[in-house]
Design a protein around this motif. Sequence first.
Motif, PDB file in Angstrom:
ATOM      1  N   TRP A 133     -29.405  36.482  24.283  1.00  0.00           N
ATOM      2  CA  TRP A 133     -29.310  35.145  23.718  1.00  0.00           C
ATOM      3  C   TRP A 133     -28.086  34.992  22.832  1.00  0.00           C
ATOM      4  O   TRP A 133     -27.518  33.909  22.742  1.00  0.00           O
ATOM      5  N   ARG A 134     -27.660  36.097  22.221  1.00  0.00           N
ATOM      6  CA  ARG A 134     -26.437  35.987  21.430  1.00  0.00           C
ATOM      7  C   ARG A 134     -25.236  35.760  22.351  1.00  0.00           C
ATOM      8  O   ARG A 134     -24.334  34.986  22.022  1.00  0.00           O
ATOM      9  N   SER A 135     -25.228  36.409  23.495  1.00  0.00           N
ATOM     10  CA  SER A 135     -24.146  36.200  24.451  1.00  0.00           C
ATOM     11  C   SER A 135     -24.151  34.763  24.977  1.00  0.00           C
ATOM     12  O   SER A 135     -23.099  34.120  25.107  1.00  0.00           O
ATOM     13  N   ALA A 136     -25.347  34.241  25.264  1.00  0.00           N
ATOM     14  CA  ALA A 136     -25.452  32.855  25.734  1.00  0.00           C
ATOM     15  C   ALA A 136     -25.014  31.874  24.647  1.00  0.00           C
ATOM     16  O   ALA A 136     -24.333  30.871  24.918  1.00  0.00           O
ATOM     17  N   PHE A 137     -25.394  32.173  23.412  1.00  0.00           N
ATOM     18  CA  PHE A 137     -25.007  31.323  22.286  1.00  0.00           C
ATOM     19  C   PHE A 137     -23.492  31.330  22.106  1.00  0.00           C
ATOM     20  O   PHE A 137     -22.873  30.285  21.844  1.00  0.00           O
TER      21      PHE A 137
ATOM     22  N   ARG B 144     -32.473  31.868  20.796  1.00  0.00           N
ATOM     23  CA  ARG B 144     -33.023  31.396  22.066  1.00  0.00           C
ATOM     24  C   ARG B 144     -33.210  29.875  22.032  1.00  0.00           C
ATOM     25  O   ARG B 144     -32.820  29.163  22.960  1.00  0.00           O
ATOM     26  N   GLY B 145     -33.814  29.384  20.963  1.00  0.00           N
ATOM     27  CA  GLY B 145     -34.026  27.948  20.843  1.00  0.00           C
ATOM     28  C   GLY B 145     -32.723  27.174  20.751  1.00  0.00           C
ATOM     29  O   GLY B 145     -32.599  26.087  21.305  1.00  0.00           O
ATOM     30  N   LEU B 146     -31.729  27.725  20.058  1.00  0.00           N
ATOM     31  CA  LEU B 146     -30.444  27.056  19.942  1.00  0.00           C
ATOM     32  C   LEU B 146     -29.748  26.924  21.293  1.00  0.00           C
ATOM     33  O   LEU B 146     -28.984  25.982  21.511  1.00  0.00           O
ATOM     34  N   CYS B 147     -30.033  27.851  22.196  1.00  0.00           N
ATOM     35  CA  CYS B 147     -29.436  27.784  23.530  1.00  0.00           C
ATOM     36  C   CYS B 147     -30.197  26.841  24.455  1.00  0.00           C
ATOM     37  O   CYS B 147     -29.589  26.217  25.331  1.00  0.00           O
TER      38      CYS B 147
ATOM     39  N   TRP C 216     -26.887  25.364  32.219  1.00  0.00           N
ATOM     40  CA  TRP C 216     -28.333  25.558  32.066  1.00  0.00           C
ATOM     41  C   TRP C 216     -28.953  24.506  31.141  1.00  0.00           C
ATOM     42  O   TRP C 216     -30.060  24.043  31.369  1.00  0.00           O
ATOM     43  N   LEU C 217     -28.205  24.098  30.121  1.00  0.00           N
ATOM     44  CA  LEU C 217     -28.744  23.098  29.200  1.00  0.00           C
ATOM     45  C   LEU C 217     -28.738  21.714  29.834  1.00  0.00           C
ATOM     46  O   LEU C 217     -29.664  20.928  29.632  1.00  0.00           O
ATOM     47  N   ARG C 218     -27.713  21.414  30.625  1.00  0.00           N
ATOM     48  CA  ARG C 218     -27.705  20.138  31.347  1.00  0.00           C
ATOM     49  C   ARG C 218     -28.891  20.051  32.292  1.00  0.00           C
ATOM     50  O   ARG C 218     -29.524  18.996  32.429  1.00  0.00           O
ATOM     51  N   ALA C 219     -29.227  21.161  32.943  1.00  0.00           N
ATOM     52  CA  ALA C 219     -30.369  21.169  33.859  1.00  0.00           C
ATOM     53  C   ALA C 219     -31.674  20.959  33.104  1.00  0.00           C
ATOM     54  O   ALA C 219     -32.561  20.208  33.538  1.00  0.00           O
ATOM     55  N   LEU C 220     -31.816  21.618  31.958  1.00  0.00           N
ATOM     56  CA  LEU C 220     -33.028  21.452  31.155  1.00  0.00           C
ATOM     57  C   LEU C 220     -33.152  20.022  30.648  1.00  0.00           C
ATOM     58  O   LEU C 220     -34.245  19.442  30.655  1.00  0.00           O
TER      59      LEU C 220
END
Length: 410
Positions: free
Chosen positions: A2-6, A50-53, A95-99
């Motif tokens: 999650w840090r990498s995704a962030f 995780r939530g921030l992502c 991934w966030l656009r999809a969510l």
Amino acid sequence: MWRSAFDHFLKGLMTRDRLIVRFADGSTAHYGPDTGQTATLHIKDDAILRGLCLNPVLALGEGYMDERIGFPDLGLLDTLKLLQGNRSTTGFPAWLRALNLARYHMRRFIQRNRPDRARANVAHHYDISDAFYALFLDADMQYSCAYFPDPDMTLEAAQDAKKAHIIRKLCLRPGDHVLDIGCGWGGMALTLARDHGVRVTGITLSENQLQTARTRAAQAGLSDKISFRLEDYRKTSGSFDRIVSIGMLEHVGVPNYGTYFQRISDLLAPDGVALIHSIGRSAPPARHDPFLNKYIFPGGYVPSLSELAGAMEYAGLWQTDIEIWRLHYAKTVRHWLERFNAARDQIRAMHDDRFIRMFEFYFTICLIAFEDRMQGVYQFQLAKNRSSVPLTRDYLYPNSHPQGPSFSGA
């Protein structure tokens, strides 16, 4: 993970300003160019990454409420404004656009707002206590956008101006029977009955507001002119010369727009006039706000004009006037936030610090929505008969047109 995704998220987001992130292990990372402003985000618990992502606004709000996120340099408002300014120049990761697209399509399930759910949603926010709301609202307890024809007006004067502007749009006649859908603490109903010689029926789903409104009517000696009821708009019957609804459409929900405007049409007399005042988006439809939906206004949603137009048209209503207020609600929220901050010690005697931070985050994201995003206030004047209102807008500005309204030429 999650840090990498962030890290990937912020590298794409920060294109104009600079963000320094201080992590729980003491390490820091820098995002964005060496231009513009610089803000620091302190993440005190890596579990929130995780939530921030996946749901950044909700995670930011919960992190602030729980003190797992801090804004040490610019503070909450200016840091979120900086993030919003960069958001407008770039897109979110795939991934966030999809969510967000999935959340957009879930609106019709989340916002069904059947009568029992609608009542629970209203109780969640409006039945907290009068004493709390009185600390930041104006004396008349108007919990909706004020109107600032003079930018230096006090909040009280601007709320009076809002009511006066709406009342002019109603084109009242002595003896009219007015339905107030979502009457709140009764301020508009009291003004209508006291100052304009009309009868008012006010309906609300808040037991707390109902009792206060009834008490205020009795104290004003207006109980014979005003009737307040605990009632869902879908259950109301009768015929009304005028209908007013201020700040209630935001609670109706996307699946119910057709029903809402059809009820307006069914309840409105043949020569009647309705005025609907609502927050709106001057942009395409979007998903519901996750923080507001969870903590402040469950079932709530800010509609786009495109989502409302069809419902009004199918209800057979003339759109005799549509007005859009820009920045008036931003000024209103700034007044509320200033009063809220000044009353923190009194609020702390009623609620814990987490509640206070929740309300502060709520005011902050609303302020950003009205100042930095495509959000304002719509007023829809509706009628069954095109001749029920004047043919020009001159009657709305009596100081500029002392001759008064003219109903001729219909």
